[in-house]
Design an enzyme around this catalytic site. Structure first.
Site, PDB file in Angstrom:
ATOM      1  N   GLY A 341     -21.917 -53.594  58.213  1.00 61.67           N
ATOM      2  CA  GLY A 341     -21.748 -54.694  59.174  1.00 61.67           C
ATOM      3  C   GLY A 341     -20.322 -55.221  59.154  1.00 61.67           C
ATOM      4  CD  GLU A 365      -2.960 -27.466  56.314  1.00 55.55           C
ATOM      5  OE1 GLU A 365      -3.426 -26.348  56.125  1.00 55.55           O
ATOM      6  OE2 GLU A 365      -1.818 -27.779  55.982  1.00 55.55           O
ATOM      7  N   GLY A 366      -3.872 -28.022  61.839  1.00 55.09           N
ATOM      8  CA  GLY A 366      -4.508 -27.535  63.069  1.00 55.09           C
ATOM      9  C   GLY A 366      -5.597 -28.474  63.522  1.00 55.09           C
TER      10      GLY A 366
HETATM   11  C1  LIG Z   1      -0.156 -37.647  58.755  1.00 56.56           C
HETATM   12  C2  LIG Z   1       0.245 -36.262  59.175  1.00 56.56           C
HETATM   13  C3  LIG Z   1       0.632 -35.343  58.214  1.00 56.56           C
HETATM   14  C4  LIG Z   1       1.042 -34.065  58.601  1.00 56.56           C
HETATM   15  N1  LIG Z   1       1.514 -33.188  57.658  1.00 56.56           N
HETATM   16  C5  LIG Z   1       2.137 -32.048  58.056  1.00 56.56           C
HETATM   17  C6  LIG Z   1       2.823 -31.218  57.122  1.00 56.56           C
HETATM   18  O1  LIG Z   1       2.841 -31.491  55.918  1.00 56.56           O
HETATM   19  N2  LIG Z   1       3.491 -30.141  57.583  1.00 56.56           N
HETATM   20  C7  LIG Z   1       3.517 -29.813  58.906  1.00 56.56           C
HETATM   21  O2  LIG Z   1       4.168 -28.833  59.253  1.00 56.56           O
HETATM   22  N3  LIG Z   1       2.867 -30.569  59.816  1.00 56.56           N
HETATM   23  C8  LIG Z   1       2.182 -31.682  59.434  1.00 56.56           C
HETATM   24  N4  LIG Z   1       1.529 -32.470  60.348  1.00 56.56           N
HETATM   25  C9  LIG Z   1       1.564 -32.098  61.750  1.00 56.56           C
HETATM   26  C10 LIG Z   1       0.209 -31.655  62.304  1.00 56.56           C
HETATM   27  O3  LIG Z   1      -0.139 -30.410  61.771  1.00 56.56           O
HETATM   28  C11 LIG Z   1       0.334 -31.651  63.843  1.00 56.56           C
HETATM   29  O4  LIG Z   1       0.431 -32.993  64.249  1.00 56.56           O
HETATM   30  C12 LIG Z   1      -0.835 -30.967  64.504  1.00 56.56           C
HETATM   31  O5  LIG Z   1      -0.823 -29.585  64.235  1.00 56.56           O
HETATM   32  C13 LIG Z   1      -0.833 -31.182  66.031  1.00 56.56           C
HETATM   33  O6  LIG Z   1       0.429 -30.951  66.585  1.00 56.56           O
HETATM   34  P1  LIG Z   1       1.071 -32.056  67.581  1.00 56.56           P
HETATM   35  O7  LIG Z   1       1.012 -33.350  66.896  1.00 56.56           O
HETATM   36  O8  LIG Z   1       2.385 -31.568  68.042  1.00 56.56           O
HETATM   37  O9  LIG Z   1       0.061 -32.123  68.816  1.00 56.56           O
HETATM   38  P2  LIG Z   1       0.017 -31.140  70.065  1.00 56.56           P
HETATM   39  O10 LIG Z   1       0.115 -29.731  69.646  1.00 56.56           O
HETATM   40  O11 LIG Z   1       0.983 -31.636  71.083  1.00 56.56           O
HETATM   41  O12 LIG Z   1      -1.464 -31.408  70.587  1.00 56.56           O
HETATM   42  C14 LIG Z   1      -1.849 -32.587  71.315  1.00 56.56           C
HETATM   43  C15 LIG Z   1      -3.308 -32.392  71.748  1.00 56.56           C
HETATM   44  O13 LIG Z   1      -3.403 -31.224  72.577  1.00 56.56           O
HETATM   45  C16 LIG Z   1      -4.378 -30.337  72.056  1.00 56.56           C
HETATM   46  N5  LIG Z   1      -3.997 -28.933  72.284  1.00 56.56           N
HETATM   47  C17 LIG Z   1      -2.832 -28.320  71.974  1.00 56.56           C
HETATM   48  N6  LIG Z   1      -2.885 -27.027  72.318  1.00 56.56           N
HETATM   49  C18 LIG Z   1      -4.132 -26.806  72.822  1.00 56.56           C
HETATM   50  C19 LIG Z   1      -4.814 -25.664  73.333  1.00 56.56           C
HETATM   51  N7  LIG Z   1      -4.254 -24.445  73.343  1.00 56.56           N
HETATM   52  N8  LIG Z   1      -6.083 -25.822  73.771  1.00 56.56           N
HETATM   53  C20 LIG Z   1      -6.691 -27.027  73.742  1.00 56.56           C
HETATM   54  N9  LIG Z   1      -6.092 -28.137  73.266  1.00 56.56           N
HETATM   55  C21 LIG Z   1      -4.840 -28.029  72.804  1.00 56.56           C
HETATM   56  C22 LIG Z   1      -4.415 -30.649  70.556  1.00 56.56           C
HETATM   57  O14 LIG Z   1      -5.639 -30.221  69.986  1.00 56.56           O
HETATM   58  C23 LIG Z   1      -4.261 -32.142  70.582  1.00 56.56           C
HETATM   59  O15 LIG Z   1      -5.489 -32.756  70.837  1.00 56.56           O
HETATM   60  C24 LIG Z   1       1.042 -33.717  59.972  1.00 56.56           C
HETATM   61  C25 LIG Z   1       0.603 -34.656  60.932  1.00 56.56           C
HETATM   62  C26 LIG Z   1       0.225 -35.914  60.551  1.00 56.56           C
HETATM   63  C27 LIG Z   1      -0.189 -36.905  61.601  1.00 56.56           C
END
Ligand SMILES: Cc1cc2nc3c(=O)[nH]c(=O)nc-3n(C[C@H](O)[C@H](O)[C@H](O)COP(=O)(O)OP(=O)(O)OC[C@H]3O[C@@H](n4cnc5c(N)ncnc54)[C@H](O)[C@@H]3O)c2cc1C
Length: 384
Positions: A341, A365-366
């Protein structure tokens, strides 16, 4: 088929549980979360207790165990506290790239200190313009004499401001077709001239891990810091994800279980309308649904880890585990907040932090969409 953990695995699980019970406290966690601080003291003790890098071979400071033993530790630590557990489990992030592809000298130099609590590692793949899609990168590495000269920007890098070394994925050959065939991983040490890390905050959760933007301006990296072969970086990182995504699933599993434990304890004591909350059938059904969801996430995660340890690397199963456990963590922590709550909304009751810490499981990690792409591609390939 045998779903039972071995005697040794149970011992490892107990060791992690007892460590967390002894060393973590609610007060400490609240303070670390509020001040965006990494739990340095607890991390050192965790390393001394053999809880970091248990899956590294003995000659590189580990205990020669598998991914299964490692994720049992991660689950227990995250169950006791989402923030501290996640921070500890990410302290050796990307070390596995060195372990798998590095030279014996690199493994000696970097991995042993990671297990001793002297080095924290980081992996830099994401860039401002390339997140889900890292098949093309703007961070370049150009060979000049005995060095690679690195230029570019990485973002969202876990441990960015506290890591001692970084596994950095660079575009080594800009003319490669497709571009990912021209990518290379390099080891960059903190303090290298031209390299800076800037903290990114405030942020929703995992506030005990640093998240940073990295900038590389003519950074000279010795040729000896090449990991494996040139132009193989993209493939190395994908292989690393096959392992690391199982660890994220284990974080999610621990966070789910931890939120469930706290909610169960609460509803057993809280009374409304003259009855304990746990005596309402609606509450019991919620608990039953939550426990079932957690158990399915556990089965998938353990199966993915076990398969990995049998050398049956299965990206589809790994992605299923990460996607399912990640969603489970978000849903279970939300249910836990609701079961408490108004108190669930206060940070003093912990589930508030578990809820904020859970969401990242569906992003780093994706994202879950990218996991779905991996699962679907495998399904379609299998059909052919
Ligand atoms: C707290 C934190 C820690 C992190 N740590 C690390 C780290 O240690 N090392 C590192 O390298 N990265 C790290 N990341 C990065 C993280 O892996 C990325 O943020 C993530 O992979 C998404 O990439 P983006 O933010 O550019 O989003 P985008 O790729 O721009 O995606 C935005 C949206 O579009 C969707 N999307 C993208 N492509 C497609 C597709 N083909 N089909 C359908 N939907 C799609 C995504 O699922 C998402 O919902 C970290 C992020 C955060 C927030």
């Amino acid at each position: 088929m045998d779903f039972e953990l071995t005697h040794l695995q149970k011992q490892i699980q107990n060791m992690a549980r007892e460590f967390a019970l002894r060393e973590f406290s609610k007060e400490k966690a609240l303070e670390l979360d509020e001040t965006y601080s990494f739990p340095f003291e607890i991390w050192k003790k965790a390393c001394q207790s053999g809880l970091v890098g248990i899956h590294f071979p003995k000659e590189y400071g580990g205990q020669g165990h598998g991914v299964t033993e490692n994720i049992l530790i991660v689950e227990e630590l995250c169950r006791r506290d989402s923030g501290i557990g996640i921070a500890l489990s990410l302290a050796d992030f990307s070390s596995e790239v060195v372990l798998r592809f590095g030279t014996p000298e690199q493994k000696q130099k970097y991995l042993i200190p990671v297990t001793r609590g002297e080095f924290i590692s980081a992996g830099a793949y994401t860039e401002p313009d390339h997140g889900s899609d890292i098949t093309l990168l703007f961070t370049t590495a150009t060979q000049k004499g005995n060095f690679y000269v690195v230029n570019g920007t990485k973002t969202f890098i876990t441990n960015g401001t506290i890591a001692d070394f970084f596994v950095v994925l660079c575009q080594n050959d800009p003319n490669a077709k497709p571009p990912y065939r021209g990518q290379t991983t390099l080891l960059v040490e903190k303090g290298t001239k031209g390299f800076t890390a800037t903290e990114i905050k405030p942020k929703m959760g995992i506030r005990m891990t640093s998240t940073a933007q990295l900038s590389f301006s003519d950074v000279k990296v010795p040729l000896a810091h090449l990991i494996g072969e040139e132009n193989k970086g993209f493939y190395q990182v994908l292989e690393f994800f096959d392992e690391s995504r199982i660890e994220i699933a284990a974080q999610a599993l621990g966070v789910s279980q931890g939120a469930f434990d706290r909610a169960l304890e609460y509803v057993k004591n809280r009374k409304q309308f003259g009855k304990r909350l746990v005596d309402f059938q609606m509450t019991q059904h919620k608990l039953a649904d939550m426990a079932t969801r957690i158990e399915t996430a556990r089965l998938l995660t353990y199966k993915a880890a076990w398969n990995y340890d049998q050398n049956r690397i299965d990206s589809k199963l790994t992605s299923m585990a990460k996607m399912h456990a990640g969603r489970t963590a978000v849903d279970i922590t939300e249910e836990a907040v609701e079961l408490l709550g108004g108190y669930g909304y206060l940070n003093e009751y912990e589930v508030e932090r578990f809820y904020r810490d859970a969401k990242i499981m569906e992003i780093y990690e994706g994202t879950k969409e990218i996991q779905k792409n991996t699962i679907a591609s495998a399904l379609i390939r299998e059909l052919k």
